[in-house]
Design a protein around this motif. Structure first.
Motif, PDB file in Angstrom:
ATOM      1  N   GLN A  23      -5.875  -0.630 -12.859  1.00  0.00           N
ATOM      2  CA  GLN A  23      -7.312  -0.819 -12.422  1.00  0.00           C
ATOM      3  C   GLN A  23      -7.586  -1.100 -10.890  1.00  0.00           C
ATOM      4  O   GLN A  23      -8.572  -0.291 -10.353  1.00  0.00           O
ATOM      5  CB  GLN A  23      -7.793  -2.202 -12.979  1.00  0.00           C
ATOM      6  CG  GLN A  23      -7.906  -2.232 -14.385  1.00  0.00           C
ATOM      7  CD  GLN A  23      -8.283  -3.614 -15.246  1.00  0.00           C
ATOM      8  OE1 GLN A  23      -8.051  -4.589 -14.609  1.00  0.00           O
ATOM      9  NE2 GLN A  23      -8.861  -3.470 -16.239  1.00  0.00           N
ATOM     10  N   GLU A  24      -6.656  -1.494 -10.068  1.00  0.00           N
ATOM     11  CA  GLU A  24      -6.697  -1.532  -8.641  1.00  0.00           C
ATOM     12  C   GLU A  24      -6.598  -0.222  -8.051  1.00  0.00           C
ATOM     13  O   GLU A  24      -7.263   0.035  -7.166  1.00  0.00           O
ATOM     14  CB  GLU A  24      -5.664  -2.584  -7.987  1.00  0.00           C
ATOM     15  CG  GLU A  24      -5.915  -3.980  -8.258  1.00  0.00           C
ATOM     16  CD  GLU A  24      -7.193  -4.458  -7.831  1.00  0.00           C
ATOM     17  OE1 GLU A  24      -7.390  -4.246  -6.521  1.00  0.00           O
ATOM     18  OE2 GLU A  24      -7.927  -5.263  -8.343  1.00  0.00           O
ATOM     19  N   PHE A  25      -5.738   0.791  -8.544  1.00  0.00           N
ATOM     20  CA  PHE A  25      -5.478   2.048  -8.097  1.00  0.00           C
ATOM     21  C   PHE A  25      -6.642   2.825  -8.283  1.00  0.00           C
ATOM     22  O   PHE A  25      -7.275   3.451  -7.513  1.00  0.00           O
ATOM     23  CB  PHE A  25      -4.274   2.650  -8.772  1.00  0.00           C
ATOM     24  CG  PHE A  25      -4.150   4.058  -8.664  1.00  0.00           C
ATOM     25  CD1 PHE A  25      -3.691   4.666  -7.258  1.00  0.00           C
ATOM     26  CD2 PHE A  25      -4.514   4.956  -9.664  1.00  0.00           C
ATOM     27  CE1 PHE A  25      -3.648   5.874  -7.234  1.00  0.00           C
ATOM     28  CE2 PHE A  25      -4.507   6.408  -9.364  1.00  0.00           C
ATOM     29  CZ  PHE A  25      -3.941   6.934  -7.993  1.00  0.00           C
ATOM     30  N   GLU A  26      -7.395   2.709  -9.514  1.00  0.00           N
ATOM     31  CA  GLU A  26      -8.625   3.524  -9.940  1.00  0.00           C
ATOM     32  C   GLU A  26      -9.541   2.851  -8.992  1.00  0.00           C
ATOM     33  O   GLU A  26     -10.597   3.904  -8.483  1.00  0.00           O
ATOM     34  CB  GLU A  26      -8.955   3.318 -11.301  1.00  0.00           C
ATOM     35  CG  GLU A  26      -8.083   3.796 -12.218  1.00  0.00           C
ATOM     36  CD  GLU A  26      -8.292   3.747 -13.884  1.00  0.00           C
ATOM     37  OE1 GLU A  26      -9.449   2.941 -14.201  1.00  0.00           O
ATOM     38  OE2 GLU A  26      -7.699   4.118 -14.514  1.00  0.00           O
ATOM     39  N   LYS A  27      -9.806   1.924  -8.781  1.00  0.00           N
ATOM     40  CA  LYS A  27     -10.791   1.223  -7.675  1.00  0.00           C
ATOM     41  C   LYS A  27     -10.705   1.859  -6.539  1.00  0.00           C
ATOM     42  O   LYS A  27     -11.638   2.024  -5.783  1.00  0.00           O
ATOM     43  CB  LYS A  27     -10.676  -0.361  -7.813  1.00  0.00           C
ATOM     44  CG  LYS A  27     -11.588  -0.997  -6.986  1.00  0.00           C
ATOM     45  CD  LYS A  27     -11.513  -2.638  -7.185  1.00  0.00           C
ATOM     46  CE  LYS A  27     -12.540  -3.263  -6.223  1.00  0.00           C
ATOM     47  NZ  LYS A  27     -12.494  -4.648  -6.510  1.00  0.00           N
ATOM     48  N   LYS A  28      -9.482   1.770  -6.006  1.00  0.00           N
ATOM     49  CA  LYS A  28      -9.208   2.081  -4.634  1.00  0.00           C
ATOM     50  C   LYS A  28      -9.528   3.769  -4.402  1.00  0.00           C
ATOM     51  O   LYS A  28     -10.318   4.485  -3.650  1.00  0.00           O
ATOM     52  CB  LYS A  28      -7.555   2.179  -4.189  1.00  0.00           C
ATOM     53  CG  LYS A  28      -7.525   2.570  -2.766  1.00  0.00           C
ATOM     54  CD  LYS A  28      -5.967   2.004  -2.216  1.00  0.00           C
ATOM     55  CE  LYS A  28      -5.801   2.546  -0.913  1.00  0.00           C
ATOM     56  NZ  LYS A  28      -4.330   2.155  -0.448  1.00  0.00           N
ATOM     57  N   VAL A  29      -8.999   4.576  -5.444  1.00  0.00           N
ATOM     58  CA  VAL A  29      -9.371   6.023  -5.600  1.00  0.00           C
ATOM     59  C   VAL A  29     -10.884   6.341  -5.412  1.00  0.00           C
ATOM     60  O   VAL A  29     -11.435   7.016  -4.623  1.00  0.00           O
ATOM     61  CB  VAL A  29      -8.856   6.634  -6.771  1.00  0.00           C
ATOM     62  CG1 VAL A  29      -9.331   8.116  -6.975  1.00  0.00           C
ATOM     63  CG2 VAL A  29      -7.314   6.730  -6.732  1.00  0.00           C
ATOM     64  N   LEU A  30     -11.755   5.512  -6.469  1.00  0.00           N
ATOM     65  CA  LEU A  30     -13.175   5.699  -6.411  1.00  0.00           C
ATOM     66  C   LEU A  30     -13.798   5.266  -5.073  1.00  0.00           C
ATOM     67  O   LEU A  30     -14.294   6.041  -4.600  1.00  0.00           O
ATOM     68  CB  LEU A  30     -13.708   4.746  -7.669  1.00  0.00           C
ATOM     69  CG  LEU A  30     -15.198   4.938  -7.783  1.00  0.00           C
ATOM     70  CD1 LEU A  30     -15.410   6.444  -8.280  1.00  0.00           C
ATOM     71  CD2 LEU A  30     -15.593   3.981  -9.062  1.00  0.00           C
ATOM     72  N   GLY A  32      -2.331  11.066   2.561  1.00  0.00           N
ATOM     73  CA  GLY A  32      -1.917  10.636   3.877  1.00  0.00           C
ATOM     74  C   GLY A  32      -1.647   9.270   4.106  1.00  0.00           C
ATOM     75  O   GLY A  32      -1.601   8.444   2.797  1.00  0.00           O
ATOM     76  N   ALA A  33      -1.297   8.860   4.985  1.00  0.00           N
ATOM     77  CA  ALA A  33      -0.602   7.171   4.800  1.00  0.00           C
ATOM     78  C   ALA A  33      -1.485   6.096   4.226  1.00  0.00           C
ATOM     79  O   ALA A  33      -0.897   5.407   3.783  1.00  0.00           O
ATOM     80  CB  ALA A  33      -0.540   6.946   6.344  1.00  0.00           C
ATOM     81  N   ASP A  34      -2.808   6.318   4.420  1.00  0.00           N
ATOM     82  CA  ASP A  34      -3.878   5.213   3.922  1.00  0.00           C
ATOM     83  C   ASP A  34      -4.407   5.544   2.785  1.00  0.00           C
ATOM     84  O   ASP A  34      -5.142   4.888   1.914  1.00  0.00           O
ATOM     85  CB  ASP A  34      -4.858   4.912   4.950  1.00  0.00           C
ATOM     86  CG  ASP A  34      -4.227   4.188   6.257  1.00  0.00           C
ATOM     87  OD1 ASP A  34      -3.189   3.540   6.178  1.00  0.00           O
ATOM     88  OD2 ASP A  34      -4.664   4.464   7.294  1.00  0.00           O
ATOM     89  N   GLY A  35      -4.176   6.927   2.005  1.00  0.00           N
ATOM     90  CA  GLY A  35      -4.649   7.160   0.900  1.00  0.00           C
ATOM     91  C   GLY A  35      -4.151   6.670  -0.233  1.00  0.00           C
ATOM     92  O   GLY A  35      -2.928   6.203  -0.440  1.00  0.00           O
ATOM     93  N   ALA A  36      -4.851   6.950  -1.402  1.00  0.00           N
ATOM     94  CA  ALA A  36      -4.460   6.179  -2.579  1.00  0.00           C
ATOM     95  C   ALA A  36      -3.405   6.502  -3.254  1.00  0.00           C
ATOM     96  O   ALA A  36      -2.487   6.059  -4.013  1.00  0.00           O
ATOM     97  CB  ALA A  36      -5.756   6.227  -3.457  1.00  0.00           C
ATOM     98  N   PHE A  37      -3.112   7.887  -3.009  1.00  0.00           N
ATOM     99  CA  PHE A  37      -2.047   8.781  -3.671  1.00  0.00           C
ATOM    100  C   PHE A  37      -0.664   8.555  -2.797  1.00  0.00           C
ATOM    101  O   PHE A  37       0.378   8.730  -3.330  1.00  0.00           O
ATOM    102  CB  PHE A  37      -2.308  10.172  -3.738  1.00  0.00           C
ATOM    103  CG  PHE A  37      -3.407  10.263  -4.805  1.00  0.00           C
ATOM    104  CD1 PHE A  37      -3.290   9.877  -6.111  1.00  0.00           C
ATOM    105  CD2 PHE A  37      -4.558  11.207  -4.462  1.00  0.00           C
ATOM    106  CE1 PHE A  37      -4.112  10.273  -6.975  1.00  0.00           C
ATOM    107  CE2 PHE A  37      -5.700  11.288  -5.365  1.00  0.00           C
ATOM    108  CZ  PHE A  37      -5.436  10.679  -6.563  1.00  0.00           C
TER     109      PHE A  37
END
Length: 115
Positions: free
Chosen positions: A7-14, A25-30
């Motif tokens: 859920q946290e990952f999906e929230k960050k991606v969105l 990149g360094a701060d990206g969700a992936f």
């Protein structure tokens, strides 16, 4: 990945997608996904390398080094395992390699596709 982590990952991606920020990149969700998969694969490689024959020669884990990798998605840091006799030759990310093959990055991210 636990449900809460998912859920946290999906929230960050969105959030990053909607705000126009790069997911890579360094701060990206992936970036953490790439780093985790690569580090786990390197750990498996050194476990395989340090078999009973190597251990009988006195070789064992020593420490971890740091390496900055560049992928098609940007830069990120990984920790690489090392052995005492420096005989470990990783295959996934070779010694002195700093550029990750683009097709490998895409395959790793594909493993984490969001449903």
């Amino acid at each position: 990945m636990t449900t809460k982590e998912q859920q946290e990952f999906e929230k960050k991606v969105l959030y990053q997608f909607m705000s126009g920020k790069s997911l890579f990149g360094a701060d990206g969700a992936f970036a953490p996904m790439l780093r985790n998969v690569i580090e786990r694969a390197l750990e498996a490689e050194i476990d395989s390398h340090l078999d009973s024959d190597e251990r009988s020669k006195g070789n064992k884990r020593n420490c971890k080094g740091k390496k900055k990798l560049k992928s098609g998605f940007g830069f990120f840091d990984i920790e690489t395992p090392e052995d005492r006799q420096s005989s470990f030759q990783p295959e996934l990310v070779k010694k002195r390699q700093t550029i990750l093959a683009d097709n490998l990055s895409k395959k790793i991210i594909g493993l984490y596709s969001i449903e």
